[in-house]
Design an enzyme around this catalytic site. Structure first.
Site, PDB file in Angstrom:
ATOM      1  N   GLU A 181       2.858   0.584   3.464  1.00  0.00           N
ATOM      2  CA  GLU A 181       2.432   1.273   2.238  1.00  0.00           C
ATOM      3  C   GLU A 181       3.127   2.631   2.087  1.00  0.00           C
ATOM      4  O   GLU A 181       2.467   3.684   2.077  1.00  0.00           O
ATOM      5  CB  GLU A 181       0.920   1.450   2.209  1.00  0.00           C
ATOM      6  CG  GLU A 181       0.168   0.149   2.065  1.00  0.00           C
ATOM      7  CD  GLU A 181      -1.302   0.342   1.746  1.00  0.00           C
ATOM      8  OE1 GLU A 181      -1.837   1.437   1.991  1.00  0.00           O
ATOM      9  OE2 GLU A 181      -1.924  -0.615   1.253  1.00  0.00           O
ATOM     10  N   GLU A 336      -2.486  -7.655   2.045  1.00  0.00           N
ATOM     11  CA  GLU A 336      -3.802  -7.104   2.393  1.00  0.00           C
ATOM     12  C   GLU A 336      -4.768  -7.256   1.235  1.00  0.00           C
ATOM     13  O   GLU A 336      -4.424  -6.973   0.087  1.00  0.00           O
ATOM     14  CB  GLU A 336      -3.720  -5.588   2.671  1.00  0.00           C
ATOM     15  CG  GLU A 336      -3.001  -5.178   3.913  1.00  0.00           C
ATOM     16  CD  GLU A 336      -3.029  -3.657   4.075  1.00  0.00           C
ATOM     17  OE1 GLU A 336      -3.916  -3.000   3.506  1.00  0.00           O
ATOM     18  OE2 GLU A 336      -2.144  -3.138   4.766  1.00  0.00           O
TER      19      GLU A 336
END
Ligand code: GLA
Ligand code: ZN
Length: 757
Positions: A181, A336
């Site tokens: 991320e 995710e």
């Protein structure tokens, strides 16, 4: 002035970013081929270093029970892999991968560079990021690195290399996961190293300081520079920043993060043939994923819709359509999602019964060929102790575990879906640079949520059951605009002549082009478009915007008794204080659509944004406009609410573009009802229909090749007729009438349907 400054307007016309790279569009191979999947990937982030050996053994059993076939490993393991600078301890990781491989579980192996260890912060404090007001952020959380730090760059590259050399050919490693991320917590850093890197980036972009002065308009407020060495980041300042400086800073910050990912990708490719991903975060505002996608083999996404949001299922659809666009139309992987609640919201609602499977299937319906969660086993310690895991604190005796097992079982049956395409006739254009330009501008409107306008129009299409692609503003060889019947251009703030040209081609080829303001307001340097906004879209639309009228929040309206005594001001109206404005449908077909929508027919309304629009009487260029029909005013402002002073002015226009094509302009922020009404009309022109017509409330339909997904997001059972094929989840035949329980889905393979429809 001694020497004339280069004029900003003489700079070459802005071009949207070019995306094609090694991994995009036509050259991209689908994930299931790259990963050797026979059913969608299923699993999650796995952090065995937080647990003991007995737990590891239990994990393997539980993974088998839940049909887990892939885990992401090592994302936050740097401190264990390189406990002292240059001193690698990789054996434990190799052993974990060996044992997972023996158990039939593939590994998405992280380069582990998302969070540097304590030694880096202690021995190289300049590697820590600095906030806009000059504070070095400390160690003890995560992602505490400056993207320009020489030591971070060197040590992260070395770690990626060490892992690639040792594990690049391991049969258990099927994919590389670079960083994690990027930009999630530290999207920009204001330290001296970043200031220096920013100057180098500017020198490369502008060549010399005079070109920078021209591009940034530094004659405003005495901001003129005489040397590039004087230029710095837009750190804390007395008042408004220079918008062009802010815009370039956002581009630079994106570039710095991306260069970290690209550096690791280059190293991995030297030592390993495994495909590469990094996990995106939907339409994360700080990183222009069109620019990132080209360096990756597989597009993957992290997505956390709030179960307390009634539009959460739209978030699933929006992120899915965007990821598919980033993958050049190919499938992608969900890296995710939360098995149930997160821990980082003010209120952390658990997923409702059935929602884990329902949303997982919805993601597959929008193009995902893998469903992974954060994380496998709920942590016992640390900041994420109360974030759900596939194996909750309570263990197997929990609803979360039951739903995790059910989801694994269902996904295992979806082999026939792998690689199948989603076909859409509608495209929504999304442009990060425009979002940055809009949020760098001081006014004309407070920037709302990220990509607010694009999301709103995408949502209206989704609510209407229409399959939609998300496409870049730049030319993409894998996704030509001419293939679409309807193209929405929502608040693309920067004027792109090249995009305007392609939209003209699409309209000439028969597409409906719907442009929604504020669009075409500034050039690539955040300078205003002169002579009427819309810039190079004016010939296509036949209109220009001559003023903006932001509708602000109610001001001073709370003291309702003031008019009893305030003799001077009680007769002054303040329409601009209203947050909404009324529109009147002028065109008969639009009125007809409204009549069909209810009795009494709903009225048209907009909120937040309105513009003064003039129809261009005299074409700029008589040659190109020859044969074009005049602009039709579809709706006008009717004077109600905040648009009082715009009464009678055009709010929606349409210009036929030859053949069946047309270009529409929407000069206001339509509310949901009005967007739905206009879309009904536009879709009729475009001959665009829902995936499945006449579905009951709550039921979404999406098609991937021969597979139809019926997703009941509602709290009521829903009946659907005309469903024929094999229900992949139960193996049973559907012969017409089906009943979907609340928050449940049906995945139907219809062999009688041609695969390409
Ligand atoms: C992000 C991170 C994960 C985890 C989750 C929690 O997506 O990548 O490591 O922190 O958030 O929601
Ligand atoms: Zn820095």
């Amino acid at each position: 002035m001694t020497s004339p400054a280069p004029s900003a307007s003489s700079a070459s016309a802005p071009q949207p970013v070019q995306t094609p790279g090694p991994g995009t569009a036509a050259r991209r191979r689908p994930p299931h081929e790259l990963l050797g999947l026979t059913s969608p990937a299923y699993g999650g982030d796995y952090n065995p270093e937080q647990w003991d050996e007995a737990t590891f053994a239990e994990d393997l059993e539980l993974m088998a029970e839940a049909d887990v076939n892939m885990v992401s490993l090592g994302i936050f393991s740097w401190a264990r892999l390189e406990p002292r600078e240059g001193d690698y301890e990789l054996d434990w990781l190799v052993e974990v991968i060996d044992r997972l491989h023996d158990a039939g579980i593939a590994v998405d192996l992280a380069t582990a560079t998302a969070s540097p260890p304590a030694w880096m912060a202690a021995e190289h404090p300049e590697s820590l990021p600095m906030s806009a007001d000059g504070v070095r952020l400390g160690f003890g959380s995560r992602q505490q690195y400056c993207p320009s730090s020489a030591v971070y760059r060197e040590r992260s590259a070395a770690l990626a290399q060490a892992l690639a050399e040792r594990l690049g050919d391991h049969p258990g490693v099927v994919m590389w996961h670079i960083g994690n991320e990027y930009g999630c917590h530290t999207a920009e850093c204001f330290c001296p190293a970043c200031a220096q890197a920013f100057r180098s980036w500017l020198a490369h972009r502008y060549g010399d300081v005079e070109h920078l002065n021209a591009a940034w308009g530094t004659d405003f407020w005495s901001q003129r520079y005489t040397s590039l060495e004087q230029v710095g980041p837009p750190a804390a300042m007395p008042t408004f920043h220079n918008p062009a400086q802010l815009l370039d800073w956002r581009r630079f910050s994106d570039h710095q993060l991306r260069s970290l990912m690209e550096a690791e990708a280059r190293i991995l490719r030297e030592h390993s043939s495994r495909p590469i991903t990094t996990n995106f975060m939907g339409d994360f505002p700080a990183t222009d994923y069109w620019r990132w996608a080209g360096a990756l083999d597989i597009i993957s996404d992290d997505s956390y819709p709030d179960p307390a949001d009634e539009a959460a299922a739209h978030e699933v659809a929006w992120a899915g359509d965007l990821m598919r666009g980033l993958a050049g139309g190919h499938p992608w992987i969900l890296m995710e999602q939360a098995p149930s609640a997160v821990q980082w919201r003010g209120r952390n609602s658990p997923k409702r019964p059935g929602q884990l499977l329902l949303w997982s299937l919805a993601r597959v319906a929008h193009g995902a060929d893998g469903i992974l969660q954060f994380q496998w086993r709920q942590s016992r310690q640390g900041a994420e102790t109360f974030h759900s895991g596939m194996v909750p604190h309570a263990g197997r005796a929990s609803r979360t575990w039951e739903e995790v097992v059910a989801t694994g079982r269902a996904l295992k049956r979806l082999g026939p879906v792998l690689g199948e395409p989603v076909r859409a006739q509608v495209a929504v254009v999304l442009d990060w640079d425009s979002q940055w330009a809009m949020s760098s501008a001081i006014g004309p409107v407070e920037p709302g949520e990220r990509f607010e306008t694009a999301r709103a129009w995408h949502r209206s299409l989704w609510e209407a059951g229409i399959a939609t692609d998300v496409v870049p503003a730049a030319a993409d060889p894998g996704a030509e605009l001419t293939g679409y019947r309807l193209i929405i251009v929502p608040a693309v703030f920067i004027d792109y002549p090249e995009l305007a040209g392609r939209l003209e081609q699409a309209a000439a080829a028969g597409a409906q082009v719907v442009v929604v303001g504020p669009t075409g307001v500034v050039d690539a340097n955040a300078g205003a478009v002169l002579g009427g906004y819309l810039g190079s879209l004016r010939p296509l639309l036949g209109v220009r915007v001559t003023d903006h009228a932001a509708l602000s929040g109610p001001v001073g309206r709370t003291d309702s008794r003031a008019a009893l005594v305030n003799r001077l001001s009680r007769v002054v109206e303040a329409p601009a204080a209203e947050t909404w404005t009324g529109l009147e449908a002028v065109s008969v077909p639009l009125r007809r659509v409204l009549d069909q929508m209810g009795s009494p027919a709903p009225d048209l309304r907009a909120g937040g944004w309105a513009e003064e629009v003039r129809v261009d009487e005299a074409p700029d260029d008589a040659d190109t406009d020859e044969g074009r029909e005049p602009v039709e005013v579809v709706a006008v402002f009717d004077g109600r609410g905040g648009g009082a002073d715009l009464a009678g002015w055009p709010a929606i226009t349409r210009r036929p573009a030859g053949g069946a094509g047309a270009a529409w302009y929407v000069a206001a922020d339509l509310d949901a009802v009005s967007r739905a009404a206009l879309l009904r009309l536009v879709c009729a022109h475009a001959r665009v229909r829902p995936v499945v017509a006449d579905l009951p409330d709550g039921v979404e339909a999406q098609r991937r090749g021969q597979v139809l997904f019926l997703l009941n997001h509602g709290d009521r059972a829903a009946e659907v007729t005309g469903v024929v094929g094999t229900d992949l989840l139960s193996g049973e035949a559907c012969t017409g009438h089906v009943v979907l329980a609340p928050r449940s889905a049906l995945v139907v393979l219809d062999n009688t349907r041609p695969a390409s429809v």
